[in-house]
Design an enzyme around this catalytic site. Structure first.
Site, short mmCIF file in Angstrom:
data_model
loop_
_atom_site.label_atom_id
_atom_site.label_comp_id
_atom_site.label_asym_id
_atom_site.label_seq_id
_atom_site.Cartn_x
_atom_site.Cartn_y
_atom_site.Cartn_z
CG MET A 1 -61.76 51.16 -100.15
SD MET A 1 -60.16 51.16 -99.33
CE MET A 1 -60.64 51.10 -97.60
CG HIS B 1 -56.56 55.13 -99.27
ND1 HIS B 1 -57.03 54.15 -98.44
CD2 HIS B 1 -57.60 55.49 -100.06
CE1 HIS B 1 -58.30 53.91 -98.72
NE2 HIS B 1 -58.67 54.72 -99.70
CG MET C 1 -58.73 58.90 -93.31
SD MET C 1 -59.25 57.85 -91.93
CE MET C 1 -58.52 56.30 -92.44
CG HIS D 1 -51.97 52.30 -98.12
ND1 HIS D 1 -52.52 52.38 -99.38
CD2 HIS D 1 -52.98 52.51 -97.24
CE1 HIS D 1 -53.82 52.61 -99.27
NE2 HIS D 1 -54.13 52.70 -98.00
CG MET E 1 -59.99 57.11 -97.54
SD MET E 1 -59.64 55.99 -96.19
CE MET E 1 -57.88 56.28 -96.00
CB SER F 1 -52.28 50.82 -93.91
OG SER F 1 -52.84 51.80 -93.04
CG ASP G 1 -56.72 49.89 -97.95
OD1 ASP G 1 -56.73 51.12 -98.15
OD2 ASP G 1 -56.47 49.38 -96.82
CG ASP H 1 -54.78 54.58 -94.83
OD1 ASP H 1 -54.22 53.69 -94.19
OD2 ASP H 1 -55.33 54.40 -95.94
O1 LIG Z 1 -57.84 52.71 -95.86
C1 LIG Z 1 -57.83 52.20 -94.74
C2 LIG Z 1 -59.02 52.36 -93.85
O2 LIG Z 1 -59.93 53.25 -94.43
C3 LIG Z 1 -56.63 51.46 -94.25
O3 LIG Z 1 -55.62 51.48 -95.27
C4 LIG Z 1 -56.97 50.00 -93.97
O4 LIG Z 1 -57.95 49.91 -93.03
C5 LIG Z 1 -55.70 49.26 -93.54
O5 LIG Z 1 -55.76 48.91 -92.23
P1 LIG Z 1 -56.21 47.41 -91.79
O6 LIG Z 1 -55.32 46.43 -92.52
O7 LIG Z 1 -55.98 47.41 -90.32
O8 LIG Z 1 -57.64 47.28 -92.19
CO LIG Z 2 -56.02 52.77 -97.05
#
Ligand SMILES: O=C(CO)[C@H](O)[C@H](O)COP(=O)(O)O
Ligand SMILES: [Co+2]
Length: 224
Positions: free
Chosen positions: A142, A71, A41, A37, A73, A12, A176, A39
Site C-alpha cells: 500500500m 482488495h 471495505m 481492482h 480491507m 480501482s 496501490d 476495493d
Molecule cells: O485501496 C485503495 C484505498 O484504500 C484504493 O485501491 C486506492 O486508493 C486507489 O485509489 P487512488 O489511485 O485514487 O489512490
Molecule cells: Co485498493
C-alpha cells in the site's frame, strides 16, 4: 520455459461513479485495463464502507471474462472467501494485519480456486509479508493508508518494493494508492509490475492514453 514479469494495470473503481459501476468498469476494460481492482471495505479494518459479494456477483453477471481482483480491507478476510469465490472473483488480496493464521487463509483462498494476494499497510514492515511469499501469488504494498481514494502517494514505501524485487525477481508486486503519471516512474524503478490506479485513471480525459502510459513505463523498467 522461464516466466517473465508483465506490466499489468488494474484500475480501482473506488472513486468511480458507483451508481454506474458496470458502465464505468466496462469503460475501463474497453480502454485497455488488464484487470479490475475492486476495493472491499467493511468499516472496521478501515473507516470506510464500500460493497460486498452481492455487488461483485452482479458485476460478474454482466462482465463475464475480465479478471477481478478484490482488495479485502476487512477485519475478517476468512469470512468472505467462499462468497467472493462464488461471486466470480479471480484474485483475493487480503490484509495480513488482522489475521491470526495467514497460512490457513491463503490455503482456503487457493482451495476456492482463486489466486492469493497478501497486502500490507504502510506501517507494516515488509518482513511481515515476506513469510508468506511461498504460499501466495502476489504481494500488495500500500502506498496510502487504506480506506480512501485520491490520497497522496507515499514514496517511502518504495524501499519495500525494491527489497522484494531484489530478492524475489519473478514475484508479482502490486502497488496501490496515489499512483498515476506523476508517480509511476518511482513505482516502475523500484520494481512494481502490477499497478493499481484509481483517481488518476478514472478522472483522466483520456483513460486509454493514461493506462498505456502507466503500462509502458513499467514494461520499459522490466525490460531494462
Ligand atoms: O485501496 C485503495 C484505498 O484504500 C484504493 O485501491 C486506492 O486508493 C486507489 O485509489 P487512488 O489511485 O485514487 O489512490
Ligand atoms: Co485498493
Amino acid at each position: 520455459m522461464t516466466r517473465h514479469l508483465k506490466a499489468l494495470i488494474g484500475p480501482s473503481i473506488l472513486n468511480a461513479d458507483l451508481s454506474q459501476l458496470y458502465e464505468e468498469s466496462q469503460k475501463l476494460l474497453d480502454n485497455g485495463a488488464d484487470y479490475l481492482h475492486l476495493d472491499v471495505m467493511d468499516g472496521q479494518f478501515v473507516p470506510n464502507l464500500t460493497f460486498g459479494h452481492p455487488v461483485v456477483k452482479c458485476l460478474r453477471g454482466k462482465i463475464k471474462d475480465a479478471f477481478f481482483e478484490t482488495h479485502m480491507m476487512v477485519e475478517k478476510p476468512e469470512q468472505w472467501i467462499t462468497p467472493m469465490a462464488d461471486a466470480g472473483v479471480n484474485q483475493y488480496t487480503f490484509h495480513i494485519e488482522p489475521v491470526k493464521d495467514v497460512i490457513e487463509v491463503c490455503r482456503k483462498v487457493r482451495e476456492h480456486g482463486m489466486k492469493v494476494g497478501v497486502a500490507i499497510k504502510p506501517g507494516t514492515p515488509v518482513s511481515e509479508v515476506e513469510k508468506y511469499i511461498s504460499i501466495s501469488d502476489m504481494v500488495l504494498i500500500m502506498t496510502v493508508e487504506p480506506g480512501f481514494g485520491g490520497q497522496k502517494f507515499m514514496e517511502n514505501q518504495m524501499a519495500k518494493v525494491q527489497y522484494l524485487r531484489e530478492n524475489y525477481p519473478l514475484l508479482d508486486i502490486e502497488v496501490d494508492g496515489g499512483v498515476g503519471p506523476s508517480t509511476i516512474n518511482c513505482c516502475a524503478n523500484a520494481g512494481a509490475n502490477m499497478i493499481v490506479s484509481g483517481t488518476a485513471i478514472i478522472g483522466s480525459a483520456d483513460q486509454a492514453a493514461t493506462i498505456k502510459l502507466l503500462r509502458s513505463t513499467v514494461q520499459d523498467a522490466i525490460n531494462k
